[in-house]
Write an enzyme that holds these catalytic residues in place. Structure first.
Site, PDB file in Angstrom:
ATOM      1  N   ARG A 225      -6.763  25.186 -11.872  1.00  0.00           N
ATOM      2  CA  ARG A 225      -6.313  23.892 -11.359  1.00  0.00           C
ATOM      3  C   ARG A 225      -5.784  23.062 -12.519  1.00  0.00           C
ATOM      4  O   ARG A 225      -6.297  23.153 -13.636  1.00  0.00           O
ATOM      5  CB  ARG A 225      -7.474  23.139 -10.678  1.00  0.00           C
ATOM      6  CG  ARG A 225      -7.798  23.624  -9.276  1.00  0.00           C
ATOM      7  CD  ARG A 225      -6.694  23.305  -8.272  1.00  0.00           C
ATOM      8  NE  ARG A 225      -7.021  23.682  -6.909  1.00  0.00           N
ATOM      9  CZ  ARG A 225      -6.621  24.807  -6.299  1.00  0.00           C
ATOM     10  NH1 ARG A 225      -5.885  25.685  -6.934  1.00  0.00           N
ATOM     11  NH2 ARG A 225      -6.956  25.040  -5.041  1.00  0.00           N
ATOM     12  N   HIS A 273       2.671  27.268  -8.516  1.00  0.00           N
ATOM     13  CA  HIS A 273       1.424  27.478  -7.761  1.00  0.00           C
ATOM     14  C   HIS A 273       1.556  28.691  -6.816  1.00  0.00           C
ATOM     15  O   HIS A 273       1.380  28.559  -5.608  1.00  0.00           O
ATOM     16  CB  HIS A 273       1.036  26.221  -6.967  1.00  0.00           C
ATOM     17  CG  HIS A 273      -0.425  26.203  -6.602  1.00  0.00           C
ATOM     18  ND1 HIS A 273      -1.184  25.066  -6.593  1.00  0.00           N
ATOM     19  CD2 HIS A 273      -1.277  27.197  -6.235  1.00  0.00           C
ATOM     20  CE1 HIS A 273      -2.433  25.350  -6.238  1.00  0.00           C
ATOM     21  NE2 HIS A 273      -2.503  26.649  -6.013  1.00  0.00           N
TER      22      HIS A 273
HETATM   23  P1  NAP Z   1     -15.763  30.597  -7.456  1.00  0.00           P
HETATM   24  O1  NAP Z   1     -16.088  31.938  -6.888  1.00  0.00           O
HETATM   25  O2  NAP Z   1     -16.449  29.401  -6.925  1.00  0.00           O
HETATM   26  O3  NAP Z   1     -16.025  30.693  -9.039  1.00  0.00           O
HETATM   27  C1  NAP Z   1     -16.001  29.583  -9.862  1.00  0.00           C
HETATM   28  C2  NAP Z   1     -16.525  29.981 -11.230  1.00  0.00           C
HETATM   29  O4  NAP Z   1     -16.462  28.848 -12.101  1.00  0.00           O
HETATM   30  C3  NAP Z   1     -17.993  30.430 -11.201  1.00  0.00           C
HETATM   31  O5  NAP Z   1     -18.217  31.482 -12.113  1.00  0.00           O
HETATM   32  C4  NAP Z   1     -18.717  29.169 -11.654  1.00  0.00           C
HETATM   33  O6  NAP Z   1     -19.965  29.382 -12.272  1.00  0.00           O
HETATM   34  C5  NAP Z   1     -17.745  28.641 -12.678  1.00  0.00           C
HETATM   35  N1  NAP Z   1     -18.005  27.226 -12.923  1.00  0.00           N
HETATM   36  C6  NAP Z   1     -17.958  26.200 -12.045  1.00  0.00           C
HETATM   37  N2  NAP Z   1     -18.302  25.049 -12.665  1.00  0.00           N
HETATM   38  C7  NAP Z   1     -18.553  25.371 -13.950  1.00  0.00           C
HETATM   39  C8  NAP Z   1     -18.963  24.629 -15.083  1.00  0.00           C
HETATM   40  N3  NAP Z   1     -19.191  23.309 -15.018  1.00  0.00           N
HETATM   41  N4  NAP Z   1     -19.143  25.278 -16.248  1.00  0.00           N
HETATM   42  C9  NAP Z   1     -18.948  26.609 -16.334  1.00  0.00           C
HETATM   43  N5  NAP Z   1     -18.561  27.385 -15.298  1.00  0.00           N
HETATM   44  C10 NAP Z   1     -18.368  26.759 -14.119  1.00  0.00           C
HETATM   45  O7  NAP Z   1     -14.213  30.310  -7.353  1.00  0.00           O
HETATM   46  P2  NAP Z   1     -13.008  31.374  -7.206  1.00  0.00           P
HETATM   47  O8  NAP Z   1     -12.890  31.826  -5.805  1.00  0.00           O
HETATM   48  O9  NAP Z   1     -13.151  32.383  -8.289  1.00  0.00           O
HETATM   49  O10 NAP Z   1     -11.761  30.417  -7.498  1.00  0.00           O
HETATM   50  C11 NAP Z   1     -11.640  29.740  -8.758  1.00  0.00           C
HETATM   51  C12 NAP Z   1     -10.543  28.694  -8.654  1.00  0.00           C
HETATM   52  O11 NAP Z   1      -9.266  29.330  -8.634  1.00  0.00           O
HETATM   53  C13 NAP Z   1     -10.549  27.873  -7.367  1.00  0.00           C
HETATM   54  O12 NAP Z   1     -11.488  26.823  -7.431  1.00  0.00           O
HETATM   55  C14 NAP Z   1      -9.135  27.360  -7.311  1.00  0.00           C
HETATM   56  O13 NAP Z   1      -9.079  26.120  -7.974  1.00  0.00           O
HETATM   57  C15 NAP Z   1      -8.331  28.392  -8.101  1.00  0.00           C
HETATM   58  N6  NAP Z   1      -7.343  29.107  -7.263  1.00  0.00           N
HETATM   59  C16 NAP Z   1      -6.035  29.055  -7.630  1.00  0.00           C
HETATM   60  C17 NAP Z   1      -5.074  29.746  -6.879  1.00  0.00           C
HETATM   61  C18 NAP Z   1      -3.633  29.755  -7.295  1.00  0.00           C
HETATM   62  O14 NAP Z   1      -2.776  30.261  -6.569  1.00  0.00           O
HETATM   63  N7  NAP Z   1      -3.286  29.230  -8.435  1.00  0.00           N
HETATM   64  C19 NAP Z   1      -5.472  30.479  -5.759  1.00  0.00           C
HETATM   65  C20 NAP Z   1      -6.807  30.500  -5.419  1.00  0.00           C
HETATM   66  C21 NAP Z   1      -7.746  29.809  -6.185  1.00  0.00           C
HETATM   67  P3  NAP Z   1     -21.184  30.075 -11.473  1.00  0.00           P
HETATM   68  O15 NAP Z   1     -20.831  31.540 -11.446  1.00  0.00           O
HETATM   69  O16 NAP Z   1     -22.352  29.801 -12.316  1.00  0.00           O
HETATM   70  O17 NAP Z   1     -21.196  29.434 -10.116  1.00  0.00           O
END
Ligand code: NAP
Length: 310
Positions: A225, A273
């Site tokens: 993001r 994006h």
């Molecule tokens: P997710 O499964 O919720 O994983 C988030 C990761 O970030 C987890 O490992 C979490 O830690 C870690 N995290 C969160 N807060 C943190 C902090 N304060 N310090 C350290 N680590 C932290 O999310 P996801 O499905 O992988 O998606 C990740 C992001 O990708 C989404 O939120 C979205 O913004 C982005 N995204 C972008 C696109 C695009 O097209 N560009 C598409 C889809 C998603 P824990 O393992 O400890 O919970």
């Protein structure tokens, strides 16, 4: 009869109508209808994308759950009118798309492909390409998408480390957590990939201080993001060569304004994006399974932790 309201951009309905009906049929949840409009008191579930325009959920008195079509829920999580469970999107298609986009952009920088793609005609200048085993990559965020990317890069032979909020164990990946873990992770990262959610705790995680921890000439890849990066600090780091290149898919303001310096900076690649997209066929299966679970009184999948913000 369950009523499932599909609330997203109108063009999405064309893509989702058939797969969603098919997946719900297959889930055997009993009689249901998926609609784009319904009397509010009849709505049981809302399949939701924030850009569909719906913001007030308090008008649905019998709502059981909100099922997001998006993985990132930063614009939904603070909505106090949602008092029912909120599930985010975890989709095998989304995962595959992100894995491919990240591996592609990592390989571009790792192999220095630009030198050939934009090379000078007539100049024959062979060089020995590096091997993955000699390249260190850090993935910030080891969730659904970060893990998929870390595993794929590790399988290619890269030295992969990762950082998450809670401690994790992943084969082939050196895992870190906490503030000290971030510093260690960044110190070795020749390429850093951001796959954190946008929360209060992660905003500006790449700032002048953390960018300075990277080895000189590191590459930043952000499909997470926009607010994860302090834009001015990144531009300054690019200008002094601390960061050699940034490939950015997400921005604080989208579409990225025409006068934003990222567009013209020679060290920045902008993609609009498109790193990964929820795929209707697989996402519909996830939504149907969650509705089935909710109807059966079983724990729903991928529920958002409202306190953590993701
Ligand atoms: P997710 O499964 O919720 O994983 C988030 C990761 O970030 C987890 O490992 C979490 O830690 C870690 N995290 C969160 N807060 C943190 C902090 N304060 N310090 C350290 N680590 C932290 O999310 P996801 O499905 O992988 O998606 C990740 C992001 O990708 C989404 O939120 C979205 O913004 C982005 N995204 C972008 C696109 C695009 O097209 N560009 C598409 C889809 C998603 P824990 O393992 O400890 O919970």
């Amino acid at each position: 009869m369950l009523t499932i309201l599909f609330s997203a951009r109108p063009d999405r309905w064309n893509q989702y109508e058939d797969p969603l009906n098919g997946a719900l049929d297959h889930a055997r949840i009993g009689p249901f209808r998926v609609v784009t409009e319904a009397p509010r008191a009849e709505v049981d579930y809302i399949v939701y994308a924030p850009n569909g325009g719906l913001t007030d959920f308090s008008v649905f008195p019998n709502l059981k759950a909100v099922l997001s079509l998006w993985a990132g829920v930063e614009t939904i999580v603070g909505n106090t009118t949602i008092t029912v469970p909120l599930a985010r999107m975890v989709d095998s298609g989304l995962r595959a798309g992100m894995r491919e986009w990240v591996v592609g952009h990592v390989l571009r920088h790792h192999l220095g492909m630009d030198a050939d793609i934009m090379g000078t005609p007539g100049v024959w200048a062979p060089r020995v390409p590096p091997l993955a085993r000699d390249r260190s990559i850090a993935i910030l965020g080891l969730g659904e998408l970060g893990t998929a990317c870390a595993e794929a890069l590790s399988a290619l032979g890269f030295r992969v480390s990762g950082w998450s909020r809670s401690p994790r164990t992943l084969p082939g990946v050196t895992c870190h957590s906490g503030a000290d873990g971030l510093a260690t992770c960044l110190q070795q990262a020749q390429i850093v990939v951001l796959l954190l959610p946008d929360t209060q705790a992660t905003q500006n995680i790449l700032n002048s201080e953390t960018l300075a921890r990277l080895p000189k000439g590191a590459v930043v890849i952000n499909p997470g993001r926009g607010p994860l990066i302090d834009d001015d600090a990144l531009l300054a780091a690019l200008d002094r060569g601390q960061v050699a290149h940034a490939t950015l898919d997400v921005f604080r303001v989208e579409p990225l304004p025409a006068d934003h310096p990222f567009w013209t900076h020679p060290g920045v690649t902008v993609t609009p994006h498109i790193a990964s997209e929820t795929r209707p066929d697989t996402a519909s299966l996830v939504i149907a399974e969650n509705i089935r679970r909710c109807e059966a009184g079983q724990p729903m999948l991928h529920l958002v932790d409202r306190d953590a913000g993701y």
